[in-house]
Write a protein that holds these residues in place. Structure first.
Motif, PDB file in Angstrom:
ATOM      1  N   PHE A  72      16.698  14.063   8.133  1.00  0.00           N
ATOM      2  CA  PHE A  72      16.162  13.645   6.832  1.00  0.00           C
ATOM      3  C   PHE A  72      14.684  14.029   6.703  1.00  0.00           C
ATOM      4  N   GLY A  73      14.372  15.247   7.132  1.00  0.00           N
ATOM      5  CA  GLY A  73      12.993  15.724   7.001  1.00  0.00           C
ATOM      6  C   GLY A  73      12.526  15.780   5.564  1.00  0.00           C
ATOM      7  N   ASN A  74      13.434  16.138   4.647  1.00  0.00           N
ATOM      8  CA  ASN A  74      13.053  16.188   3.229  1.00  0.00           C
ATOM      9  C   ASN A  74      12.761  14.790   2.686  1.00  0.00           C
ATOM     10  N   ALA A  75      13.484  13.768   3.213  1.00  0.00           N
ATOM     11  CA  ALA A  75      13.232  12.403   2.738  1.00  0.00           C
ATOM     12  C   ALA A  75      11.869  11.899   3.217  1.00  0.00           C
ATOM     13  N   ILE A  76      11.485  12.252   4.445  1.00  0.00           N
ATOM     14  CA  ILE A  76      10.148  11.879   4.926  1.00  0.00           C
ATOM     15  C   ILE A  76       9.084  12.556   4.076  1.00  0.00           C
ATOM     16  N   GLN A  77       9.284  13.851   3.780  1.00  0.00           N
ATOM     17  CA  GLN A  77       8.323  14.570   2.941  1.00  0.00           C
ATOM     18  C   GLN A  77       8.211  13.921   1.560  1.00  0.00           C
ATOM     19  N   GLY A  78       9.357  13.627   0.936  1.00  0.00           N
ATOM     20  CA  GLY A  78       9.334  13.034  -0.397  1.00  0.00           C
ATOM     21  C   GLY A  78       8.703  11.659  -0.414  1.00  0.00           C
ATOM     22  N   THR A  79       8.998  10.837   0.609  1.00  0.00           N
ATOM     23  CA  THR A  79       8.414   9.493   0.662  1.00  0.00           C
ATOM     24  C   THR A  79       6.897   9.556   0.766  1.00  0.00           C
ATOM     25  N   LEU A  80       6.409  10.401   1.667  1.00  0.00           N
ATOM     26  CA  LEU A  80       4.953  10.505   1.850  1.00  0.00           C
ATOM     27  C   LEU A  80       4.271  11.011   0.583  1.00  0.00           C
ATOM     28  N   LEU A  81       4.874  11.997  -0.081  1.00  0.00           N
ATOM     29  CA  LEU A  81       4.247  12.551  -1.281  1.00  0.00           C
ATOM     30  C   LEU A  81       4.238  11.552  -2.432  1.00  0.00           C
ATOM     31  N   MET A  82       5.361  10.861  -2.637  1.00  0.00           N
ATOM     32  CA  MET A  82       5.416   9.919  -3.765  1.00  0.00           C
ATOM     33  C   MET A  82       4.523   8.703  -3.529  1.00  0.00           C
ATOM     34  N   VAL A  83       4.480   8.203  -2.278  1.00  0.00           N
ATOM     35  CA  VAL A  83       3.589   7.079  -1.989  1.00  0.00           C
ATOM     36  C   VAL A  83       2.128   7.512  -2.151  1.00  0.00           C
ATOM     37  N   ALA A  84       1.806   8.725  -1.701  1.00  0.00           N
ATOM     38  CA  ALA A  84       0.436   9.218  -1.851  1.00  0.00           C
ATOM     39  C   ALA A  84       0.068   9.368  -3.325  1.00  0.00           C
ATOM     40  N   PHE A  85       1.000   9.884  -4.138  1.00  0.00           N
ATOM     41  CA  PHE A  85       0.730  10.034  -5.571  1.00  0.00           C
ATOM     42  C   PHE A  85       0.569   8.666  -6.233  1.00  0.00           C
ATOM     43  N   GLY A  86       1.423   7.708  -5.847  1.00  0.00           N
ATOM     44  CA  GLY A  86       1.287   6.360  -6.399  1.00  0.00           C
ATOM     45  C   GLY A  86      -0.025   5.713  -6.005  1.00  0.00           C
ATOM     46  N   ALA A  87      -0.435   5.894  -4.737  1.00  0.00           N
ATOM     47  CA  ALA A  87      -1.711   5.325  -4.284  1.00  0.00           C
ATOM     48  C   ALA A  87      -2.882   5.979  -4.995  1.00  0.00           C
ATOM     49  N   LEU A  88      -2.759   7.273  -5.281  1.00  0.00           N
ATOM     50  CA  LEU A  88      -3.834   7.987  -5.976  1.00  0.00           C
ATOM     51  C   LEU A  88      -4.079   7.410  -7.366  1.00  0.00           C
ATOM     52  N   ILE A  89      -3.029   6.889  -7.991  1.00  0.00           N
ATOM     53  CA  ILE A  89      -3.178   6.281  -9.318  1.00  0.00           C
ATOM     54  C   ILE A  89      -3.613   4.819  -9.212  1.00  0.00           C
ATOM     55  N   SER A  90      -2.929   4.053  -8.366  1.00  0.00           N
ATOM     56  CA  SER A  90      -3.103   2.599  -8.385  1.00  0.00           C
ATOM     57  C   SER A  90      -4.375   2.116  -7.692  1.00  0.00           C
ATOM     58  N   ILE A  91      -4.818   2.797  -6.634  1.00  0.00           N
ATOM     59  CA  ILE A  91      -5.990   2.298  -5.897  1.00  0.00           C
ATOM     60  C   ILE A  91      -7.259   2.318  -6.759  1.00  0.00           C
ATOM     61  N   PRO A  92      -7.640   3.461  -7.368  1.00  0.00           N
ATOM     62  CA  PRO A  92      -8.864   3.411  -8.182  1.00  0.00           C
ATOM     63  C   PRO A  92      -8.741   2.483  -9.388  1.00  0.00           C
TER      64      PRO A  92
END
Length: 304
Positions: A81-101
């Motif tokens: 499930f390498g693609n699932a790890i990649q997708g999870t990290l990218l989507m969480v990073a994108f969500g954090a990029l919006i919500s943290i600031p």
């Protein structure tokens, strides 16, 4: 006059501060301590049981291939499930990029610049309401805002849904962190001639940073394990996002995630996919544990 054998050189009786082991107060303290430890053990029991079961079921399937290979189809052996790890990290990073600031700035405004105003009360009210909204409702909201607008499921939509889930946690954690900074610190900075903005930016925020990081980490950990919002937004993909070829545009298409993979494979009748679901659950738990450890290390220094 002969010296009292029960007295110390300072003149106070040596046994004044010695509590009898059979006194009612000592017995009550011992009883309450035992009850406290028992309650803590009972509270930890479900967590230990779940973690133990996940480790036992998932560890046997962990190998290098699960981190690099793609999910197998029915009756196919191996896979990962390498693609699932990649997708999870990218989507969480994108969500954090919006919500943290957004979350940190909203909390700073409510706590430091608009405290006591009606507008701040409304922000707190809507933050509390948002924190209680079920994640599947957030997924439907993100579907209406993002998927219907762009006409396709995508990692961007998944990250947007996760950012909505993270936002109230970050706002509340940051506001509570700012309240922990002593008021005398603000008064000292203002007394030295600093403006209100300089006091907040250079004194208050650095002092509250460890607690803010802790709250942010908890928000990221929660978002990483969410499934329902991603079913409505990112859907799932059997392949890697082609980041190296299409750049950021690759995020504008369906993406796999660990939580959705566990949900999909756990309901399948095929043993290999069930084993991969357990392994993916273990990796998800380890990612959350790693995030918590990083949070603890970053907050090891306490300003107050």
């Amino acid at each position: 006059m002969p010296a009292n054998p029960n007295s110390t050189p300072s003149g106070y009786p040596s046994k004044t501060l010695t509590r009898s082991p059979n006194s009612p107060r000592t017995l009550f303290g011992t009883l309450m301590t035992g009850l406290t430890f028992s309650a803590a053990a009972i509270a930890l029991l479900p967590l230990v049981a779940v973690l133990s079961y996940v480790i036992i079921k998932g560890a046997s399937r962990i190998n290098f291939g699960v981190f690099t290979e793609l999910p197998p189809v029915a009756l196919q052996a191996g896979g990962g499930f390498g693609n699932a790890i990649q997708g999870t990290l990218l989507m969480v990073a994108f969500g954090a990029l919006i919500s943290i600031p957004v979350g940190v700035l909203a909390a700073v405004y409510v706590s430091e610049f608009a405290a006591g105003t009606q507008f701040a009360s409304w922000i707190r009210f809507f933050t509390n309401v948002l924190s209680g909204v079920p994640s599947i409702i957030v997924g439907v909201f993100a579907y209406g805002v993002f998927v219907l607008t762009t006409k396709n499921y995508s990692a961007f939509a998944g990250g947007f849904a996760l950012s909505v889930l993270m936002l109230p946690i970050i706002v509340r954690a940051t506001e509570e962190s700012l309240k922990l900074v002593p008021q005398e610190t603000r008064q000292g900075a203002l007394g030295l001639g600093a403006t209100n903005f300089q006091t907040v930016a250079r004194v208050v925020l650095p002092a509250a940073l460890p607690a803010i990081v802790t709250g942010t980490t908890l928000a990221i950990a929660r978002a990483a394990g969410e499934t329902a919002p991603l079913l409505f937004t990112a859907l799932f993909s059997q392949y890697y996002l082609p980041i190296s070829q299409n750049g950021v545009e690759a995020l504008n298409q369906p993406a796999a995630s660990l939580a959705v993979l566990v949900y999909n494979f756990a309901t399948r009748p095929y043993e290999n996919q069930k084993e991969l679901a357990w392994a993916a659950a273990l990796i998800l738990v380890l990612l959350v544990l790693l995030t918590s450890i990083i949070s603890r290390l970053s907050t090891a220094r306490k300003a107050y």
